[in-house]
Design a protein around this motif. Structure first.
Motif, PDB file in Angstrom:
ATOM      1  N   LEU A 364      44.961  28.900  44.577  1.00 36.83           N
ATOM      2  CA  LEU A 364      45.313  29.218  45.959  1.00 36.83           C
ATOM      3  C   LEU A 364      45.857  30.639  46.073  1.00 36.83           C
ATOM      4  O   LEU A 364      45.492  31.401  46.996  1.00 36.83           O
ATOM      5  N   ILE A 365      46.704  31.018  45.129  1.00 37.44           N
ATOM      6  CA  ILE A 365      47.267  32.369  45.142  1.00 37.44           C
ATOM      7  C   ILE A 365      46.178  33.408  44.979  1.00 37.44           C
ATOM      8  O   ILE A 365      46.155  34.456  45.663  1.00 37.44           O
ATOM      9  N   ILE A 366      45.233  33.132  44.092  1.00 38.61           N
ATOM     10  CA  ILE A 366      44.136  34.084  43.861  1.00 38.61           C
ATOM     11  C   ILE A 366      43.309  34.280  45.129  1.00 38.61           C
ATOM     12  O   ILE A 366      42.909  35.408  45.498  1.00 38.61           O
ATOM     13  N   LEU A 370      42.759  37.720  47.296  1.00 35.93           N
ATOM     14  CA  LEU A 370      41.430  38.249  47.577  1.00 35.93           C
ATOM     15  C   LEU A 370      41.253  38.550  49.073  1.00 35.93           C
ATOM     16  O   LEU A 370      40.671  39.582  49.463  1.00 35.93           O
ATOM     17  N   LEU A 371      41.743  37.616  49.880  1.00 33.48           N
ATOM     18  CA  LEU A 371      41.632  37.829  51.324  1.00 33.48           C
ATOM     19  C   LEU A 371      42.413  39.069  51.764  1.00 33.48           C
ATOM     20  O   LEU A 371      41.942  39.884  52.586  1.00 33.48           O
ATOM     21  N   THR A 376      42.537  44.603  53.617  1.00 30.42           N
ATOM     22  CA  THR A 376      43.352  45.827  53.568  1.00 30.42           C
ATOM     23  C   THR A 376      42.581  47.030  53.075  1.00 30.42           C
ATOM     24  O   THR A 376      42.737  48.139  53.576  1.00 30.42           O
ATOM     25  N   ASN A 377      41.798  46.852  52.048  1.00 29.14           N
ATOM     26  CA  ASN A 377      41.161  48.050  51.503  1.00 29.14           C
ATOM     27  C   ASN A 377      39.910  47.685  50.720  1.00 29.14           C
ATOM     28  O   ASN A 377      39.959  47.050  49.670  1.00 29.14           O
ATOM     29  N   ARG A 378      38.751  48.089  51.282  1.00 29.24           N
ATOM     30  CA  ARG A 378      37.494  47.802  50.597  1.00 29.24           C
ATOM     31  C   ARG A 378      37.355  48.640  49.340  1.00 29.24           C
ATOM     32  O   ARG A 378      36.569  48.323  48.446  1.00 29.24           O
ATOM     33  N   GLN A 379      38.124  49.754  49.288  1.00 31.40           N
ATOM     34  CA  GLN A 379      38.019  50.618  48.113  1.00 31.40           C
ATOM     35  C   GLN A 379      38.543  49.936  46.834  1.00 31.40           C
ATOM     36  O   GLN A 379      38.231  50.359  45.725  1.00 31.40           O
ATOM     37  N   HIS A 380      39.349  48.913  47.055  1.00 28.90           N
ATOM     38  CA  HIS A 380      39.879  48.205  45.876  1.00 28.90           C
ATOM     39  C   HIS A 380      38.963  47.063  45.409  1.00 28.90           C
ATOM     40  O   HIS A 380      39.366  46.193  44.648  1.00 28.90           O
TER      41      HIS A 380
END
Length: 669
Positions: A364-366, A370-371, A376-380
């Motif tokens: 659940l944390i993972i 991911l969400l 927040t940042n597609r670069q990551h």
């Protein structure tokens, strides 16, 4: 009387000399430069102790044997083994002694040491004589003499003459025995073998107690006492003084006889050996009874009985207690293991649930991470993908761990199942025991109780009571046979019972059981013929096979009519030996044959209305299975039955002499 005073005055000096000899040997041992030299010195020290303390003598002999084994000094080991055997023979433990003598003989043959071979054969002859087997004793003495002559060993030759004299004395050929004893004494005096010279002189004096002029034996006995004092041989002085007392009694000099008997007893008490205390106490009982001093006579009779009892085998009650204790401990251990396995199973389930919860929370944390990263940042994205891969690796590891734990749970389940099956088997065994005791064992006692009540109500005459007591005897025989079979069957069922495989002479085993059943066979005038060759040797558990043969013989006699015949014979095949017990009795109806070896117990009356227990053949079948053998039956109603024991043949054919050298007789002296 003057001789006694002289011996008493001489004793302190002789004991001091004995201490000096021991001290000298100990000094030699400390200064010995090689282990082989140490072995020889320890054997000499053992011989020295045997003169005064048999226990110390055995301890030193065992130390020598251990050291000789360590350095592979075969000749020294054989010498030590002969000494250990001698210590057992002195204590009356002839079976143990024979085991060590045969081991020494085998080592002597390996090394080619003729003196060791001659000595070992001589020792074996002594044991056979003490076991009342003069034929074998003479055979062993002759072998010893052959090797002693080849080795030019005068000491062993003289000992052979002395021991042959003992055999002829046992047979009542006193003049021949006297001739051999004197011949031995002459050689021993010439070679200065004082220990054996003293024994031969004692034997000469002792023979005169059996001849018309016993007083001729006194000089020989006093000379033997003098020699034994000189070499500090306290053990031999016990029999020396006893024989002097016997001679004085025969001469009518009871006071002198009593003095020497008390000297014999005093030394026997110091040794602490029941064998010698019993000999001296028996003589004192006889002398005090002759004097009508019944208080002292009773005292020594009680001592004689006490120490004679100590020489008998231990009670079977102790063995039964040990077996019961082992069974209880085993049962308790199984219960503890079951509880431990249950606890471990619960712990595994709890840990498994924890892992599932952690796994769910982690997942659940993972997903939340991911969400957040996506929004927040597609670069990551690349970095996030790497994290996902790492998470997948962790999940795989966790899955493998879960799989391993599942396999461990399955393994524990199999162990629990096996333990439950064993407990169920033990419960069935217990129920069988209670069934037999409550039904079969109670019936003879009910019958005996009824007869006793009848005798209390009526005054029966002798003609009426004799049949009743005959029935009592049969009931007691039934109870005894049932208990013996029940104990043997119970022992075979217990998991702690192990096979004790040993080389066994099948002829002597059969002959032993023929002797045990001879009384019943004679009552029915049945001829029991042992046709087993006297050189038939097998490797088996002697005790278990003994029970099977005894049951088959008892059944054959039970169902054979008066004047019938029972035979034991052997047929050898390449891989097996077949021992068959045949009779010309009633035979077995075809309908009963399938039930003979099953647990569907049944019993029929014998030709003299003998009752049975139904345990014998069931027990025999189980015992033969444990010996990797088979039991088969051929029977024709009205003509007789043949029960065959098919045993594996594991020993190559050799001569009887070679088998005996390798320790086939497990009874040693």
């Amino acid at each position: 009387m003057r001789i006694m005073l002289f011996l008493l005055l001489l004793l302190p000096g002789l004991l001091q000399a004995q201490d000096k000899l021991e001290e000298s040997l100990k000094n030699q041992l400390n200064n010995a430069k090689t282990d082989s030299a140490r072995v020889k010195i320890i054997c000499d020290l053992s011989n020295c102790y045997f003169l005064t303390d048999a226990k110390k003598g055995r301890e030193q002999a065992l130390i020598a044997e251990k050291l000789a084994t360590k350095i592979n000094f075969l000749a020294g080991k054989a010498q030590a083994l002969n000494l250990v055997g001698y210590s057992h023979m002195m204590d009356g433990e002839y079976d143990q002694a024979m085991k060590y003598y045969y081991e020494a003989l085998e080592l002597g043959e390996q090394t080619g040491e003729m003196t060791i071979i001659a000595q070992s054969y001589l020792n074996l002859g002594v044991i056979h004589r003490k076991l009342n087997d003069p034929a074998r004793a003479i055979q062993r003495y002759q072998h010893s003499l052959q090797y002693a002559v080849k080795a030019k060993d005068t000491l062993v030759i003289s000992r052979v003459y002395n021991n042959l004299g003992n055999v002829y004395e046992d047979k009542g050929l006193y003049e021949k025995a006297l001739e051999l004893f004197k011949k031995a004494a002459k050689l021993q005096e010439k070679t200065n073998d004082k220990r054996m010279w003293g024994i031969s002189l004692h034997n000469i004096g002792n023979v005169y107690t059996l001849l018309p002029q016993p007083e001729k034996g006194l000089p020989y006995l006093f000379k033997a006492i003098s020699i034994n004092n000189e070499i500090h041989n306290e053990i031999s002085k016990i029999t020396n003084f006893a024989s002097v007392a016997t001679l004085y009694e025969l001469m009518g000099e009871n006071e002198e006889a009593l003095k020497y008997a008390e000297l014999s007893y005093d030394i026997a008490i110091k040794t602490g050996a029941s064998k010698w205390i019993a000999v001296s106490a028996k003589l004192l009982h006889k002398l005090y009874a002759t004097r009508k001093d019944y208080e002292q006579a009773y005292k020594y009779l009680a001592l004689y009985q006490e120490h004679t009892e100590k020489l008998k085998p231990e009670s079977q009650k102790k063995i039964a207690a040990e077996i019961t204790l082992k069974y209880q401990m085993h049962k308790k251990d199984l219960e503890n293991k079951t509880l431990k396995a249950e606890k471990e199973k619960q712990d595994i389930v709890f840990r498994h649930q924890q892992m599932k919860l952690i796994f769910g929370l982690g997942l659940l944390i993972i997903m939340l991470v991911l969400l957040v990263v996506l929004y927040t940042n597609r670069q990551h994205l690349k970095y996030t993908n790497l994290k996902l891969q790492e998470a997948n690796v962790r999940m795989q590891i966790q899955n493998e761990e879960i799989k391993r734990q599942k396999e461990e749970i399955s393994s524990q389940a199999l162990i629990l199942k096996s333990q439950n099956e064993q407990l169920e088997k033990d419960n069935v065994f217990k129920n069988k025991i209670f069934s037999i005791i409550s039904h079969d064992l109670r019936s003879p006692f009910v019958s005996m109780s009824a007869f006793i009540n009848l005798m209390q109500v009526r005054n029966l005459v002798s003609a009426e009571t004799k049949p009743i007591f005959d029935l009592f005897g049969r009931d007691i025989d039934i109870i005894t046979n049932m208990i013996n079979n029940l104990l043997a069957w119970s022992k075979a069922q217990l998991t702690g019972d192990k096979l004790k495989m040993e080389l066994t002479d099948l002829y002597f085993l059969a002959e032993e059981n023929v002797d045990l059943t001879a009384a019943r066979a004679q009552e029915k005038k049945i001829r029991v013929i042992n046709e087993v060759p006297d050189d038939t040797i097998i490797l088996t558990d002697k005790e278990r096979l003994n029970i099977v043969i005894r049951n088959l013989l008892a059944n054959a006699i039970k169902f054979t009519p008066h004047g019938g015949q029972v035979r034991l014979h052997v047929k050898e095949q390449p891989q097996t030996i077949i021992l068959t017990v045949s009779d010309n009795g009633l035979g077995i109806p075809d309908k009963f044959l399938p039930k003979l070896f099953s647990d569907q117990r049944f019993t029929t009356l014998g030709t003299s209305k003998e009752r049975g227990t139904g345990l014998g053949l069931m027990l025999s079948k189980e015992l033969m299975n444990s010996l990797q053998g088979q039991i088969a039956v051929e029977s024709q109603e009205g003509k007789g039955s043949s029960f065959s024991l098919i045993l594996p043949k594991l020993v190559p054919e050799t001569t009887l002499e070679t088998r005996e050298r390798k320790g086939i007789c497990s009874v040693a002296g």
